[in-house]
Design a protein around this motif. Structure first.
Motif, PDB file in Angstrom:
ATOM      1  N   LYS A  20      16.984   8.769   5.629  1.00  0.00           N
ATOM      2  CA  LYS A  20      17.015   9.440   4.580  1.00  0.00           C
ATOM      3  C   LYS A  20      15.883   9.002   3.635  1.00  0.00           C
ATOM      4  O   LYS A  20      16.143   8.606   2.738  1.00  0.00           O
ATOM      5  CB  LYS A  20      18.221   9.529   3.814  1.00  0.00           C
ATOM      6  N   MET A  21      14.750   8.507   4.308  1.00  0.00           N
ATOM      7  CA  MET A  21      13.705   8.147   3.721  1.00  0.00           C
ATOM      8  C   MET A  21      12.919   9.102   3.093  1.00  0.00           C
ATOM      9  O   MET A  21      12.327   9.999   3.584  1.00  0.00           O
ATOM     10  CB  MET A  21      12.777   7.024   4.424  1.00  0.00           C
ATOM     11  N   LYS A  22      12.507   8.737   1.653  1.00  0.00           N
ATOM     12  CA  LYS A  22      11.449   9.722   0.966  1.00  0.00           C
ATOM     13  C   LYS A  22      10.282   8.829   0.472  1.00  0.00           C
ATOM     14  O   LYS A  22      10.776   7.637   0.515  1.00  0.00           O
ATOM     15  CB  LYS A  22      12.177  10.597  -0.139  1.00  0.00           C
ATOM     16  N   ALA A  23       9.266   9.432   0.356  1.00  0.00           N
ATOM     17  CA  ALA A  23       7.902   8.483  -0.142  1.00  0.00           C
ATOM     18  C   ALA A  23       7.411   9.385  -1.321  1.00  0.00           C
ATOM     19  O   ALA A  23       7.292  10.656  -1.109  1.00  0.00           O
ATOM     20  CB  ALA A  23       7.045   7.965   0.938  1.00  0.00           C
ATOM     21  N   THR A  24       6.481   8.730  -2.207  1.00  0.00           N
ATOM     22  CA  THR A  24       5.845   9.321  -3.122  1.00  0.00           C
ATOM     23  C   THR A  24       4.557   8.772  -2.943  1.00  0.00           C
ATOM     24  O   THR A  24       4.273   7.532  -2.759  1.00  0.00           O
ATOM     25  CB  THR A  24       6.110   9.392  -4.374  1.00  0.00           C
ATOM     26  N   ASN A 127       6.064  -0.636   6.362  1.00  0.00           N
ATOM     27  CA  ASN A 127       4.669  -1.400   5.921  1.00  0.00           C
ATOM     28  C   ASN A 127       3.284  -0.470   5.897  1.00  0.00           C
ATOM     29  O   ASN A 127       2.446  -0.528   4.989  1.00  0.00           O
ATOM     30  CB  ASN A 127       4.480  -2.528   6.938  1.00  0.00           C
ATOM     31  N   TYR A 128       3.360   0.607   6.868  1.00  0.00           N
ATOM     32  CA  TYR A 128       2.237   1.452   6.962  1.00  0.00           C
ATOM     33  C   TYR A 128       1.990   2.177   5.810  1.00  0.00           C
ATOM     34  O   TYR A 128       1.253   2.513   5.131  1.00  0.00           O
ATOM     35  CB  TYR A 128       2.255   2.211   8.216  1.00  0.00           C
ATOM     36  N   LEU A 133      -0.972   3.817   2.723  1.00  0.00           N
ATOM     37  CA  LEU A 133      -0.891   5.129   2.000  1.00  0.00           C
ATOM     38  C   LEU A 133      -0.333   4.970   0.544  1.00  0.00           C
ATOM     39  O   LEU A 133      -0.610   5.764  -0.329  1.00  0.00           O
ATOM     40  CB  LEU A 133       0.005   6.008   2.440  1.00  0.00           C
ATOM     41  N   GLN A 134      -0.328   3.563   0.181  1.00  0.00           N
ATOM     42  CA  GLN A 134       0.088   3.265  -1.331  1.00  0.00           C
ATOM     43  C   GLN A 134       1.196   4.034  -1.600  1.00  0.00           C
ATOM     44  O   GLN A 134       1.313   4.585  -2.740  1.00  0.00           O
ATOM     45  CB  GLN A 134      -0.998   3.515  -2.320  1.00  0.00           C
ATOM     46  N   ALA A 135       2.157   4.214  -0.768  1.00  0.00           N
ATOM     47  CA  ALA A 135       3.475   5.187  -0.996  1.00  0.00           C
ATOM     48  C   ALA A 135       4.547   4.225  -1.538  1.00  0.00           C
ATOM     49  O   ALA A 135       4.535   2.974  -1.515  1.00  0.00           O
ATOM     50  CB  ALA A 135       3.693   5.639   0.253  1.00  0.00           C
ATOM     51  N   GLU A 136       5.334   4.836  -2.468  1.00  0.00           N
ATOM     52  CA  GLU A 136       6.561   4.182  -2.878  1.00  0.00           C
ATOM     53  C   GLU A 136       8.007   4.790  -2.181  1.00  0.00           C
ATOM     54  O   GLU A 136       7.819   6.052  -1.845  1.00  0.00           O
ATOM     55  CB  GLU A 136       6.740   4.623  -4.364  1.00  0.00           C
ATOM     56  N   ILE A 137       8.498   4.051  -1.363  1.00  0.00           N
ATOM     57  CA  ILE A 137       9.801   4.358  -0.522  1.00  0.00           C
ATOM     58  C   ILE A 137      11.146   4.370  -1.367  1.00  0.00           C
ATOM     59  O   ILE A 137      11.243   3.794  -2.056  1.00  0.00           O
ATOM     60  CB  ILE A 137       9.878   3.396   0.537  1.00  0.00           C
TER      61      ILE A 137
END
Length: 141
Positions: A20-24, A127-128, A133-137
């Motif tokens: 249930k991973m999301k990212a911004t 990590n990727y 992508l400079q994403a926040e998980i």
């Protein structure tokens, strides 16, 4: 065995959906543009005091626009350009290269059945996402 991008993409979508991973993805440039536009419009309408007011309002709007736009990671993976998908798959392939699989379903079963392997795949994906992508998980609903 050549890197089978589709199989690895399906694996990553399954694993990230299971977790249930999301990212911004941070869009700081978009926020800065809104802040600058607010200051510019404020300056046109109200002169020097308008610049301050417009900058403050534009800055607040820019911050609001760029915060909290979480998307499911499978969606982000599927929207990546082919070059980035390939780079991500290359990273994951270094983890699963010793496995012998014939299709995505078998690869998913092999990885999901091995907690250590699954953790390595998740760590590489995170990590990727954070580095490239400079994403926040975020986890969970």
């Amino acid at each position: 065995m050549p890197v089978q991008v589709d199989d690895i993409i399906k694996l990553l979508c399954h694993v990230s959906d299971h977790q249930k991973m999301k990212a911004t993805i941070k869009h700081s440039a978009r926020g800065a543009l809104v802040a600058a536009a607010g200051a510019f419009l404020g300056g046109l309408v109200g002169g020097p005091p308008g610049i301050a007011v417009g900058g403050a309002v534009g800055g607040a709007m820019g911050a609001w626009m760029t915060s909290g736009q979480f998307k499911p990671i499978p969606q982000i993976i599927m929207e990546l350009p082919p070059v980035q998908q390939q780079r991500l798959c290359d990273d994951i392939y270094t983890i699963v290269r010793t496995l012998d699989w014939t299709d995505a379903t078998q690869l998913i079963m092999l990885v999901m059945g091995n907690d250590s392997l699954k953790q390595k795949v998740v760590a590489a994906l995170i990590n990727y996402m954070t580095k490239e992508l400079q994403a926040e998980i975020q986890y969970g609903d």
